[in-house]
Scaffold this motif. Sequence first.
Motif, PDB file in Angstrom:
ATOM      1  N   MET A   1      47.219  16.055  36.632  1.00 21.20           N
ATOM      2  CA  MET A   1      46.843  15.367  35.389  1.00 21.20           C
ATOM      3  C   MET A   1      45.412  15.721  35.030  1.00 21.20           C
ATOM      4  SD  MET A   1      49.118  13.790  33.874  1.00 21.20           S
ATOM      5  CE  MET A   1      50.699  14.680  34.412  1.00 21.20           C
ATOM      6  N   THR A   2      44.557  15.850  35.772  1.00 21.20           N
ATOM      7  CA  THR A   2      43.260  15.978  35.541  1.00 21.20           C
ATOM      8  C   THR A   2      43.076  17.500  35.322  1.00 21.20           C
ATOM      9  OG1 THR A   2      42.408  16.206  37.618  1.00 21.20           O
ATOM     10  CG2 THR A   2      42.175  14.071  36.585  1.00 21.20           C
ATOM     11  N   LEU A   3      42.005  17.951  34.562  1.00 23.67           N
ATOM     12  CA  LEU A   3      41.652  19.405  34.182  1.00 23.67           C
ATOM     13  C   LEU A   3      40.798  19.830  35.690  1.00 23.67           C
ATOM     14  CD1 LEU A   3      40.364  19.148  30.564  1.00 23.67           C
ATOM     15  CD2 LEU A   3      42.502  19.770  31.109  1.00 23.67           C
ATOM     16  N   THR A   4      41.087  21.061  35.737  1.00 25.90           N
ATOM     17  CA  THR A   4      40.732  21.719  36.850  1.00 25.90           C
ATOM     18  C   THR A   4      39.254  22.354  36.541  1.00 25.90           C
ATOM     19  OG1 THR A   4      41.557  23.907  36.403  1.00 25.90           O
ATOM     20  CG2 THR A   4      42.805  22.642  37.850  1.00 25.90           C
ATOM     21  N   LYS A   5      38.216  22.675  37.421  1.00 25.38           N
ATOM     22  CA  LYS A   5      36.969  22.966  37.138  1.00 25.38           C
ATOM     23  C   LYS A   5      37.382  24.296  36.335  1.00 25.38           C
ATOM     24  CE  LYS A   5      34.421  21.111  40.799  1.00 25.38           C
ATOM     25  NZ  LYS A   5      33.445  21.403  41.694  1.00 25.38           N
ATOM     26  N   VAL A   6      37.940  25.212  36.763  1.00 26.24           N
ATOM     27  CA  VAL A   6      38.434  26.486  36.013  1.00 26.24           C
ATOM     28  C   VAL A   6      38.891  26.286  34.633  1.00 26.24           C
ATOM     29  CG1 VAL A   6      39.599  28.534  35.893  1.00 26.24           C
ATOM     30  CG2 VAL A   6      39.072  27.625  38.261  1.00 26.24           C
ATOM     31  N   THR A   7      39.736  25.488  34.340  1.00 27.78           N
ATOM     32  CA  THR A   7      40.035  25.009  32.989  1.00 27.78           C
ATOM     33  C   THR A   7      38.958  24.566  32.219  1.00 27.78           C
ATOM     34  OG1 THR A   7      42.182  24.387  33.711  1.00 27.78           O
ATOM     35  CG2 THR A   7      42.065  23.953  31.531  1.00 27.78           C
TER      36      THR A   7
END
Length: 89
Positions: A1-7
Amino acid sequence: MTLTKVTKSDLVEKYGKTSQDTGAIAAQIALLTERIKDLGKHFSVNQKDHSSRRGLMKMVSRRKHLLEYLHKKNAAAYKELIEKLELRK
């Protein structure tokens, strides 16, 4: 659900002035839009998750106010951003 660091870093690099500019209005709107899309997928499975729905409404409201601010300050950037993010307006 959360955004990854890469995204997150990809979105900030694409919409911010620099790769570290998370405060840019366009970058903030892009990050909120991505989180809203993720929550939309979550609600297709979990229809009764009302506490997350409240968070979604807060994010949508925040994005709306940021879009209004951008439209007031720079209409050309506003039109370009909503086309890139595929928002209806």
